[in-house]
Design an enzyme around this catalytic site. Structure first.
Site, PDB file in Angstrom:
ATOM      1  N   ARG A   1     106.352 -13.542  77.844  1.00  0.00           N
ATOM      2  CA  ARG A   1     105.191 -14.074  77.124  1.00  0.00           C
ATOM      3  C   ARG A   1     104.358 -14.926  78.088  1.00  0.00           C
ATOM      4  O   ARG A   1     103.140 -14.938  78.045  1.00  0.00           O
ATOM      5  CB  ARG A   1     105.628 -14.913  75.907  1.00  0.00           C
ATOM      6  CG  ARG A   1     104.466 -15.663  75.282  1.00  0.00           C
ATOM      7  CD  ARG A   1     104.736 -16.173  73.872  1.00  0.00           C
ATOM      8  NE  ARG A   1     106.083 -16.621  73.633  1.00  0.00           N
ATOM      9  CZ  ARG A   1     106.576 -17.799  74.056  1.00  0.00           C
ATOM     10  NH1 ARG A   1     105.833 -18.648  74.726  1.00  0.00           N
ATOM     11  NH2 ARG A   1     107.830 -18.117  73.793  1.00  0.00           N
TER      12      ARG A   1
ATOM     13  N   ASP B   1      80.032 -14.246  75.163  1.00  0.00           N
ATOM     14  CA  ASP B   1      80.732 -12.989  74.886  1.00  0.00           C
ATOM     15  C   ASP B   1      79.961 -11.886  75.611  1.00  0.00           C
ATOM     16  O   ASP B   1      78.839 -11.547  75.235  1.00  0.00           O
ATOM     17  CB  ASP B   1      80.753 -12.755  73.364  1.00  0.00           C
ATOM     18  CG  ASP B   1      81.541 -11.506  72.974  1.00  0.00           C
ATOM     19  OD1 ASP B   1      81.629 -10.579  73.793  1.00  0.00           O
ATOM     20  OD2 ASP B   1      82.040 -11.453  71.829  1.00  0.00           O
TER      21      ASP B   1
ATOM     22  N   LYS C   1      86.509  -2.420  74.663  1.00  0.00           N
ATOM     23  CA  LYS C   1      85.251  -1.697  74.742  1.00  0.00           C
ATOM     24  C   LYS C   1      85.026  -1.138  76.151  1.00  0.00           C
ATOM     25  O   LYS C   1      85.773  -0.300  76.593  1.00  0.00           O
ATOM     26  CB  LYS C   1      84.118  -2.612  74.269  1.00  0.00           C
ATOM     27  CG  LYS C   1      84.448  -3.353  72.954  1.00  0.00           C
ATOM     28  CD  LYS C   1      84.580  -2.397  71.810  1.00  0.00           C
ATOM     29  CE  LYS C   1      85.205  -2.905  70.519  1.00  0.00           C
ATOM     30  NZ  LYS C   1      85.425  -4.280  70.228  1.00  0.00           N
TER      31      LYS C   1
ATOM     32  N   TYR D   1      79.044 -10.553  66.462  1.00  0.00           N
ATOM     33  CA  TYR D   1      80.080  -9.675  65.934  1.00  0.00           C
ATOM     34  C   TYR D   1      80.650 -10.267  64.636  1.00  0.00           C
ATOM     35  O   TYR D   1      81.010 -11.451  64.594  1.00  0.00           O
ATOM     36  CB  TYR D   1      81.167  -9.491  66.999  1.00  0.00           C
ATOM     37  CG  TYR D   1      82.369  -8.762  66.484  1.00  0.00           C
ATOM     38  CD1 TYR D   1      82.250  -7.476  65.951  1.00  0.00           C
ATOM     39  CD2 TYR D   1      83.628  -9.344  66.498  1.00  0.00           C
ATOM     40  CE1 TYR D   1      83.345  -6.808  65.448  1.00  0.00           C
ATOM     41  CE2 TYR D   1      84.736  -8.677  66.005  1.00  0.00           C
ATOM     42  CZ  TYR D   1      84.587  -7.412  65.470  1.00  0.00           C
ATOM     43  OH  TYR D   1      85.672  -6.754  64.971  1.00  0.00           O
TER      44      TYR D   1
HETATM   45  C1  LIG Z   1      80.994  -8.393  70.798  1.00  0.00           C
HETATM   46  C2  LIG Z   1      82.416  -8.372  70.338  1.00  0.00           C
HETATM   47  N1  LIG Z   1      83.190  -9.446  70.563  1.00  0.00           N
HETATM   48  C3  LIG Z   1      84.490  -9.462  70.167  1.00  0.00           C
HETATM   49  C4  LIG Z   1      85.054  -8.397  69.500  1.00  0.00           C
HETATM   50  C5  LIG Z   1      86.500  -8.459  69.053  1.00  0.00           C
HETATM   51  O1  LIG Z   1      87.304  -7.714  69.900  1.00  0.00           O
HETATM   52  P1  LIG Z   1      88.640  -6.910  69.468  1.00  0.00           P
HETATM   53  O2  LIG Z   1      88.236  -5.870  68.488  1.00  0.00           O
HETATM   54  O3  LIG Z   1      89.142  -6.379  70.768  1.00  0.00           O
HETATM   55  O4  LIG Z   1      89.562  -7.916  68.859  1.00  0.00           O
HETATM   56  C6  LIG Z   1      84.286  -7.257  69.265  1.00  0.00           C
HETATM   57  C7  LIG Z   1      84.865  -6.099  68.558  1.00  0.00           C
HETATM   58  O5  LIG Z   1      84.170  -5.191  68.149  1.00  0.00           O
HETATM   59  C8  LIG Z   1      82.919  -7.250  69.691  1.00  0.00           C
HETATM   60  O6  LIG Z   1      82.115  -6.187  69.477  1.00  0.00           O
END
Ligand SMILES: Cc1ncc(COP(=O)(O)O)c(C=O)c1O
Length: 384
Positions: free
Chosen positions: A51, A175, A200, A103
């Site tokens: 971990r 982000d 992604k 998001y």
């Molecule tokens: C811009 C953005 N940030 C964070 C996330 C969250 O990521 P995860 O789905 O890998 O938990 C997403 C998921 O679609 C996203 O599009």
């Protein structure tokens, strides 16, 4: 990798990676283990329990740091786990200024989880960074920006945010999921923490869920690493390996995503059934000049609304595409189509959603790297 300043394509392939010391394997092995044998109490090779540390994850974390021009990388079991770790830097009474177009899962964790722990979130329009100033008070600790935003591709001026963050000693979190390190490096623009849903573009093949944080400050890294280990939202070694492999082709994939993105955005804009196309590469897209300044190109993410702004009209298009698969997520080699109102942003109340421009007919595309003529034909047929 020698201690030299390489260009991005070279870093994506080599950064953090060296041949396996025991066998010379050129690819980093998947260290599928939960623990490590010690020669004597406290006498180990830097790895005690998986971990806390795992060699496959270490290589990935070093690669993540290098490709975002940061010093420290941390990987997590998902993008949301990375978001969760950052939010755990806050204390009850702290306030956060957040972009109002972000998001849906980030909105959900802030309003449904962290708000219950006494943290206050101000969701505001950050298209003019001066608007941020109005919401700063003595409790503000963090600015949270997503740029380009999901799904309206709004652009936030990272340098502008950083100026305000520095003036008021706030942490600036960016982000960078939509842009990927190929298009934008927020740390170079003054951000303190870069976040990725590596699910992604970094993974790139729709086969792994993963999150990442990259920072430059040693103290911040220590705090986040403490949370990573204490809360335990770590990825398995196989997932770390998949992201490591994905990263190696990021530049080639992104180049094609950008080329295909431009062609499809232009096709949609000229289609009689389309009302509006949101793609940050258009010169008349809001804040296009900032996108041009802080991004190297404009990517393959876009959204559009229909002249008939109804869920039914959107559903008709969504159910007719053959190559664009109807699915959540983005950033993979294959093209995806989605309906933010009922999918990624379903957790945002309708009133709030419409207020922020997420109309009923809004359709989001993650343009893949297939032959663009086939993709355009697919959309032409679905639009009818
Ligand atoms: C811009 C953005 N940030 C964070 C996330 C969250 O990521 P995860 O789905 O890998 O938990 C997403 C998921 O679609 C996203 O599009």
């Amino acid at each position: 990798m020698a201690n030299k300043e390489y260009k991005l394509g070279t870093k994506l392939i080599h950064a953090g990676v060296s041949p396996d010391p025991t066998t010379g394997a050129i690819m980093t092995p998947i260290y599928q283990t939960s623990t490590y044998v010690q020669d004597g109490p406290g006498n180990h090779k830097g790895y005690e329990y998986a971990r806390t540390q795992n060699p496959t994850r270490t290589v990935l974390q070093n690669a993540l740091a290098a490709i975002e021009n940061g010093k420290y990388g941390l990987s997590f079991g998902s993008g949301m786990a990375a978001t969760d770790a950052v939010a755990k830097l806050l204390m009850p009474g702290d306030e956060v200024i957040v972009a109002n177009d972000l998001y849906g899962g980030t909105y959900r964790i802030f309003t449904k989880v962290f708000q219950n722990y006494g943290i206050k979130f101000h969701f505001i329009d950050m298209s003019d960074t001066e608007n941020i100033r109005k919401h700063v008070n003595s409790n503000t600790k963090m600015i949270w920006a997503e740029t380009p935003t999901n799904p309206l591709l709004n652009i936030i001026d990272i340098e502008g945010c950083s100026k305000i963050a520095k003036e008021h000693k706030l942490l600036l979190v960016v982000d960078n999921t939509f842009a990927s390190p190929y298009l934008q490096n927020p740390l170079n623009l003054g951000a303190d923490i870069v976040l990725h849903s590596a699910t992604k573009y970094l993974g790139g093949h729709s086969d792994v869920v993963h999150g990442a944080l990259i920072v430059n400050d040693a103290e911040l890294d220590e705090k986040l690493r403490f949370i990573q280990n204490s809360c335990g939202a770590v990825p398995g070694p196989h997932d770390a390996w998949l992201v490591l492999r994905g990263i190696k082709t990021l530049h080639v994939r992104m180049q094609r995503h950008c080329e295909n993105g431009r062609a499809i955005a232009e096709f949609l804009r000229s289609h009689p059934k389309v009302e509006r196309v949101y793609w940050c590469g258009f010169e008349d897209h809001p804040n296009h000049d900032i996108a041009k300044k802080q991004m190297r190109d404009f990517g393959g993410m876009m959204s559009f609304t229909l002249k008939d702004d109804s869920i039914e009209a959107a559903n008709s298009v969504l159910s007719k595409t053959q190559l664009f698969s109807l699915a959540e997520s983005l950033g993979g080699v294959e093209s995806l189509i989605g309906h933010p109102a009922s999918m990624t942003h379903g957790s945002i109340p309708r009133e709030e959603r419409i207020k922020n421009g997420l109309m009923d007919s809004l359709i989001r595309l993650s343009v893949g790297i297939e032959d663009v003529e086939d993709l355009i034909e697919d959309l032409r047929e679905a639009l009818g």
